[in-house]
Design a protein around this motif. Structure first.
Motif, PDB file in Angstrom:
ATOM      1  N   LEU A 130       0.717  -1.085  -0.138  1.00 58.61           N
ATOM      2  CA  LEU A 130      -0.072   0.135  -0.142  1.00 58.61           C
ATOM      3  C   LEU A 130       0.918   1.223  -0.264  1.00 58.61           C
ATOM      4  O   LEU A 130       0.563   2.213  -0.909  1.00 58.61           O
ATOM      5  N   LYS A 131       1.817   1.168   0.810  1.00 53.13           N
ATOM      6  CA  LYS A 131       2.867   2.452   0.801  1.00 53.13           C
ATOM      7  C   LYS A 131       3.495   2.478  -0.592  1.00 53.13           C
ATOM      8  O   LYS A 131       3.769   3.802  -1.167  1.00 53.13           O
ATOM      9  N   GLU A 140       6.775   9.141  -6.766  1.00 55.58           N
ATOM     10  CA  GLU A 140       7.917   9.023  -6.400  1.00 55.58           C
ATOM     11  C   GLU A 140       8.705   7.535  -6.633  1.00 55.58           C
ATOM     12  O   GLU A 140       9.960   7.536  -6.147  1.00 55.58           O
ATOM     13  N   LYS A 141       7.941   6.841  -7.378  1.00 50.76           N
ATOM     14  CA  LYS A 141       8.460   5.433  -7.446  1.00 50.76           C
ATOM     15  C   LYS A 141       7.852   4.769  -8.919  1.00 50.76           C
ATOM     16  O   LYS A 141       6.619   5.224  -8.951  1.00 50.76           O
ATOM     17  N   GLU A 142       8.528   3.821  -9.406  1.00 51.56           N
ATOM     18  CA  GLU A 142       8.075   3.218 -10.391  1.00 51.56           C
ATOM     19  C   GLU A 142       7.427   1.807 -10.287  1.00 51.56           C
ATOM     20  O   GLU A 142       8.200   1.206  -9.408  1.00 51.56           O
ATOM     21  N   ARG A 143       6.295   1.706 -10.693  1.00 46.73           N
ATOM     22  CA  ARG A 143       5.692   0.356 -10.509  1.00 46.73           C
ATOM     23  C   ARG A 143       6.417  -0.870 -11.188  1.00 46.73           C
ATOM     24  O   ARG A 143       6.877  -0.569 -12.591  1.00 46.73           O
ATOM     25  N   ILE A 144       6.512  -1.971 -10.767  1.00 48.91           N
ATOM     26  CA  ILE A 144       7.018  -3.035 -11.329  1.00 48.91           C
ATOM     27  C   ILE A 144       6.195  -3.418 -12.611  1.00 48.91           C
ATOM     28  O   ILE A 144       5.016  -3.324 -12.604  1.00 48.91           O
ATOM     29  N   GLN A 145       6.955  -3.882 -13.566  1.00 47.03           N
ATOM     30  CA  GLN A 145       6.326  -4.313 -14.912  1.00 47.03           C
ATOM     31  C   GLN A 145       6.406  -5.591 -14.962  1.00 47.03           C
ATOM     32  O   GLN A 145       7.484  -6.319 -15.398  1.00 47.03           O
ATOM     33  N   ARG A 146       5.196  -6.334 -14.737  1.00 45.18           N
ATOM     34  CA  ARG A 146       5.192  -7.808 -14.768  1.00 45.18           C
ATOM     35  C   ARG A 146       3.873  -8.233 -14.880  1.00 45.18           C
ATOM     36  O   ARG A 146       2.900  -7.862 -14.094  1.00 45.18           O
ATOM     37  N   ALA A 147       3.696  -8.846 -15.983  1.00 47.02           N
ATOM     38  CA  ALA A 147       2.189  -9.243 -16.283  1.00 47.02           C
ATOM     39  C   ALA A 147       1.849 -10.339 -15.201  1.00 47.02           C
ATOM     40  O   ALA A 147       2.645 -11.048 -14.743  1.00 47.02           O
ATOM     41  N   PRO A 148       0.374 -10.568 -15.074  1.00 46.50           N
ATOM     42  CA  PRO A 148      -0.019 -11.499 -14.217  1.00 46.50           C
ATOM     43  C   PRO A 148       0.096 -12.770 -14.293  1.00 46.50           C
ATOM     44  O   PRO A 148       0.537 -13.811 -13.097  1.00 46.50           O
ATOM     45  N   HIS A 149       0.534 -13.165 -15.545  1.00 54.28           N
ATOM     46  CA  HIS A 149       0.661 -14.622 -15.753  1.00 54.28           C
ATOM     47  C   HIS A 149       2.330 -14.839 -15.720  1.00 54.28           C
ATOM     48  O   HIS A 149       2.606 -16.265 -15.789  1.00 54.28           O
TER      49      HIS A 149
END
Length: 557
Positions: A130-131, A140-149
């Protein structure tokens, strides 16, 4: 999506006062289709999904903790769901698993996965993610790029380790299967050599049969003659056997001709005064093996090359004693069967599966289904789950049900096929999947063999040679009936006539069988009298017998 959980009181309702009705918010969404899954991924915020399977179900024990976290911390920024892996393609890697699995997603990407019902760890992970999600929204931060599968790094490590173990297991099983195959072939070759040492089978393809005279002329200088010949359509199964012995006959054109058109089976025999191995002599005459071509002209005289047509060989001759035995069984089964018993069909690779006997009805019902019945080779009931020294109770469900008392330690063991003995001879659709059946795994076996090599060793202890042979039941004999026969004999002797039945009795007594039968019958009468006296007492105690194997064992408190 349908609402599946209870509702939680929102903070706004609590602040407005106890007099107002609390607002209801959705706690968990239930996802069972690809469409529902894709729609859920479009939500903003952190998505926590409990992934489950049909036979295991979602983790009910965590609902209370999730409710508390959502109300106190997450609010509208946290969305919870349960997702059925069996019917959602994206989650197929989680199928057939019983371990609780939690997926963390945000912005359509997989950010984390947690395994196990560890409430403190799950709570910490939710707080941390959540943080991170708040930081992502603030830039402030980039989200991890990983498909659900896709697999997370920890999942990738586990998957790589499992793949390595699987590869090692397959190599071990392949070596064992080849050794078993060579042992079977050697045993059969030795058996047939007793009667067919100077015989070699051969098969002429349909397009080459007009050259039979050429074959005969080539064999004659080497002391080999065509002793017999007969037309034969091999069919698909026979074509597969021949192709396994020589891959050249597995070509589509050759296989089609063998399966549909008559070939010519040849029985080649070495003359009595000729020395040498008949197989070597035939191959020297037909293929020129062992000969050194002196010039180009002599090389053209090799018969095998003259019989070729469009790359398809015209004649098959076994290259060794193993092939000779196999082709003799294929082409001349009646001739071979008149002297040697047909080979015993090899058992397919198999595993041992051990269950509590209290599950017997569910297990045998699943095992009898059309899908699994061909894979069930044997079963039996044993005193416990001892794999090293099993003790047999009985071989059938009927016999087990007759037992007056049963215990929770008793087990039912299945011998389950996980492949076929000769994959090259089987239709691909008839080859069962690798590993134990999922339908039986859902019942929670006490033990499953780790591979087919160990499975063969374990099953040999549970089901030794002769296990499947029918049991011979001794015929019950009555003392009173024998007395009747003896009295009839005495009366007949007085009348001067003795019938055939009494002659049989005389012969039995003359061989010493009468005294043994008499002793057995006296004991039998004594037991019968004891049973008669205790009938009433047995009826009173009948209700006291408890079938401890009809329900799960008691759980310790």
């Amino acid at each position: 999506m349908s609402i599946t959980s209870a509702v939680a009181n929102a903070h706004a309702a609590a602040a407005a006062g106890a007099g107002k009705k609390a607002a209801q918010v959705q706690l968990q969404a239930e996802l069972a289709t690809d469409d529902e899954w894709n729609k859920f991924l479009l939500r903003d915020g952190l998505l926590v999904v409990d992934v489950y399977t049909e036979w295991c179900g979602p983790c009910i024990g965590m609902v209370g903790n999730l409710k508390k976290i959502k109300v106190e911390i997450g609010g509208d920024n946290l969305h919870l769901a349960i997702a059925k892996a069996d019917t959602i393609e994206c989650l197929k890697r989680f199928r057939n698993r019983s371990e609780p699995t939690w997926m963390f997603l945000a912005g359509g990407q997989l950010v984390n996965v947690v395994f196990g019902a560890d409430a403190p760890r799950l709570a910490r992970t939710i707080v941390e993610e959540l943080k991170v999600e708040e930081q992502v929204k603030k830039g402030e931060k980039e989200r991890i790029q990983r498909a659900p599968h896709e697999l997370t790094p920890p999942e990738q490590e586990v998957a790589s380790a499992q793949e390595k173990l699987l590869q090692q297991r397959r190599e071990k099983e392949a070596v064992a299967a080849e050794e078993a195959r060579l042992t079977r072939r050697e045993k059969r070759a030795v058996r047939l050599e007793t009667h067919f040492m100077d015989v070699c089978p051969g098969l002429m393809m349909p397009h080459a049969q007009k050259n039979l005279r050429k074959i005969s002329d080539a064999l004659e200088p080497y002391g080999v003659l065509v002793a017999d010949k007969c037309p034969l359509v091999l069919g698909k199964d026979g074509a597969r056997i021949l192709a396994m012995e020589d891959p050249e006959f597995g070509q589509p054109e050759a296989a089609a001709a063998l399966a549909e058109r008559p070939s010519l089976a040849l029985l080649l025999k070495k003359m009595p005064d000729k020395e040498g191995n008949v197989i070597e002599l035939v191959r020297r005459a037909i293929f020129g093996e062992g000969l050194e071509a002196e010039d180009e002209e002599s090389a053209k005289k090799v018969v095998a090359e003259e019989l070729m047509a469009n790359g398809v060989p015209g004649l098959f001759v076994p290259a060794d004693r193993h092939q000779r035995a196999s082709i003799l069984d294929l082409l001349f089964p009646k001739m071979v069967g008149a002297l040697v018993q047909p080979p015993t069909p090899p058992e397919p690779p198999h595993l041992a599966m051990v269950f509590g006997a209290w599950q017997r009805r569910a297990i045998l019902q699943i095992a009898a289904s059309p899908k699994l019945a061909p894979r069930m080779l044997r079963y039996g009931f044993f005193t416990d789950a001892n794999i090293k020294e099993p003790k047999l109770l009985c071989k059938t469900l009927e016999k087990y049900e007759e037992r007056p008392e049963k215990d929770h330690s008793e087990t039912i063991v299945l011998m389950v096929a996980v492949g076929v003995a000769e994959p090259l001879l089987a239709d691909p659709k008839d080859i069962p999947p690798d590993g134990p059946p999922d339908e039986l795994m859902t019942l929670g076996p006490l033990h499953v063999s780790e591979d087919t090599v160990v499975g063969a060793e374990e099953c040999e202890r549970f089901f030794p040679p002769g296990y499947s042979e029918p049991e011979h039941k001794p015929k019950p004999k009555s003392k009173k009936k024998k007395k009747k026969r003896q009295e009839t004999k005495d009366e007949a002797e007085q009348d001067g006539s003795v019938d055939t039945a009494n002659d049989t009795v005389d012969e039995a007594e003359g061989n010493g069988e009468g005294s043994a039968e008499g002793e057995g019958e006296e004991n039998g009468d004594g037991e019968a009298e004891g049973e008669g006296e205790g009938d009433a007492e047995g009826d009173e105690e009948e209700d006291k017998h408890v079938d401890k194997a009809t329900s799960p064992p008691p759980t310790s408190t």
